[in-house]
Design a protein around this motif. Structure first.
Motif, PDB file in Angstrom:
ATOM      1  N   LEU A  26       0.901  -1.166  -0.067  1.00 41.19           N
ATOM      2  CA  LEU A  26      -0.122   0.254  -0.102  1.00 41.19           C
ATOM      3  C   LEU A  26       0.909   1.184   0.136  1.00 41.19           C
ATOM      4  CD1 LEU A  26      -2.456  -1.116   2.699  1.00 41.19           C
ATOM      5  CD2 LEU A  26      -2.904  -0.881   0.098  1.00 41.19           C
ATOM      6  N   GLY A  27       0.706   2.004  -1.030  1.00 43.87           N
ATOM      7  CA  GLY A  27       1.462   3.249  -1.053  1.00 43.87           C
ATOM      8  C   GLY A  27       0.416   4.591  -0.660  1.00 43.87           C
ATOM      9  N   THR A  28       0.863   5.599  -0.927  1.00 46.56           N
ATOM     10  CA  THR A  28       0.151   6.713  -0.656  1.00 46.56           C
ATOM     11  C   THR A  28      -0.727   6.926  -1.721  1.00 46.56           C
ATOM     12  OG1 THR A  28       2.054   7.821   0.061  1.00 46.56           O
ATOM     13  CG2 THR A  28       0.320   9.303  -0.496  1.00 46.56           C
ATOM     14  N   ASN A  29      -0.576   6.699  -2.965  1.00 46.96           N
ATOM     15  CA  ASN A  29      -1.623   7.081  -3.986  1.00 46.96           C
ATOM     16  C   ASN A  29      -1.841   5.660  -4.879  1.00 46.96           C
ATOM     17  OD1 ASN A  29      -2.142   9.648  -3.514  1.00 46.96           O
ATOM     18  ND2 ASN A  29      -0.107   9.863  -4.410  1.00 46.96           N
ATOM     19  N   SER A  30      -1.151   4.633  -4.410  1.00 45.42           N
ATOM     20  CA  SER A  30      -1.333   3.306  -5.350  1.00 45.42           C
ATOM     21  C   SER A  30      -1.310   2.049  -4.179  1.00 45.42           C
ATOM     22  CB  SER A  30      -0.319   3.149  -6.143  1.00 45.42           C
ATOM     23  OG  SER A  30       0.987   3.021  -5.496  1.00 45.42           O
ATOM     24  N   ILE A  31      -1.949   1.145  -4.859  1.00 45.26           N
ATOM     25  CA  ILE A  31      -1.887  -0.302  -4.256  1.00 45.26           C
ATOM     26  C   ILE A  31      -1.260  -1.245  -5.401  1.00 45.26           C
ATOM     27  CG2 ILE A  31      -3.455  -2.070  -3.503  1.00 45.26           C
ATOM     28  CD1 ILE A  31      -5.735   0.270  -3.228  1.00 45.26           C
ATOM     29  N   THR A  32      -0.452  -2.159  -4.500  1.00 46.99           N
ATOM     30  CA  THR A  32       0.264  -3.226  -5.224  1.00 46.99           C
ATOM     31  C   THR A  32      -0.232  -4.430  -4.976  1.00 46.99           C
ATOM     32  OG1 THR A  32       2.172  -1.684  -5.298  1.00 46.99           O
ATOM     33  CG2 THR A  32       2.359  -4.162  -5.964  1.00 46.99           C
ATOM     34  N   LEU A  33      -0.735  -5.185  -6.228  1.00 45.10           N
ATOM     35  CA  LEU A  33      -1.313  -6.518  -6.032  1.00 45.10           C
ATOM     36  C   LEU A  33      -0.632  -7.619  -6.765  1.00 45.10           C
ATOM     37  CD1 LEU A  33      -3.891  -4.420  -6.797  1.00 45.10           C
ATOM     38  CD2 LEU A  33      -5.042  -6.186  -5.545  1.00 45.10           C
ATOM     39  N   ARG A  34      -0.834  -9.068  -6.335  1.00 41.81           N
ATOM     40  CA  ARG A  34      -0.191  -9.882  -6.947  1.00 41.81           C
ATOM     41  C   ARG A  34      -1.323 -10.883  -7.567  1.00 41.81           C
ATOM     42  NH1 ARG A  34       2.980 -12.217  -3.227  1.00 41.81           N
ATOM     43  NH2 ARG A  34       1.388 -13.501  -2.701  1.00 41.81           N
ATOM     44  N   THR A  35      -1.149 -11.221  -8.621  1.00 44.74           N
ATOM     45  CA  THR A  35      -2.328 -12.282  -9.347  1.00 44.74           C
ATOM     46  C   THR A  35      -1.899 -13.817  -9.049  1.00 44.74           C
ATOM     47  OG1 THR A  35      -1.472 -12.708 -11.516  1.00 44.74           O
ATOM     48  CG2 THR A  35      -2.766 -10.890 -11.283  1.00 44.74           C
TER      49      THR A  35
END
Length: 84
Positions: free
Chosen positions: A17-26
């Motif tokens: 979780l970033g300030t303006n983004s979300i990182t996901l793994r499929t």
């Protein structure tokens, strides 16, 4: 309007979780980075919900072509449409 195929919407786990983004793994270990929705800044529980989903390891639907979280879940259609 953008055409979305069934393979564009996949389950993914939040891994960052970033300030303006979300990182996901499929499920295929693809990394998808999405911008937080514009409404997230006004929504007081959005970030806490994302943190809870990260901690629990839940899989959530994401459109990997458009790099967007979906605002509905897998069972958005009426329950009568499904066979179990």
């Amino acid at each position: 309007m953008t055409n979305t195929s069934a393979t564009d919407i996949v389950p993914a786990q939040i891994i960052g979780l970033g300030t303006n983004s979300i990182t996901l793994r499929t499920e295929n270990n693809e990394i998808v980075k999405v911008k937080q929705p514009a409404t997230a800044k006004k929504d007081k529980v959005f970030m806490q919900t994302m943190k809870d989903i990260l901690k629990s390891g839940l899989w959530i639907p994401v459109n990997k072509k458009l790099n967007q979280l979906l605002h509905y879940d897998w069972f958005d259609a009426p329950i009568e449409s499904y066979s179990f």
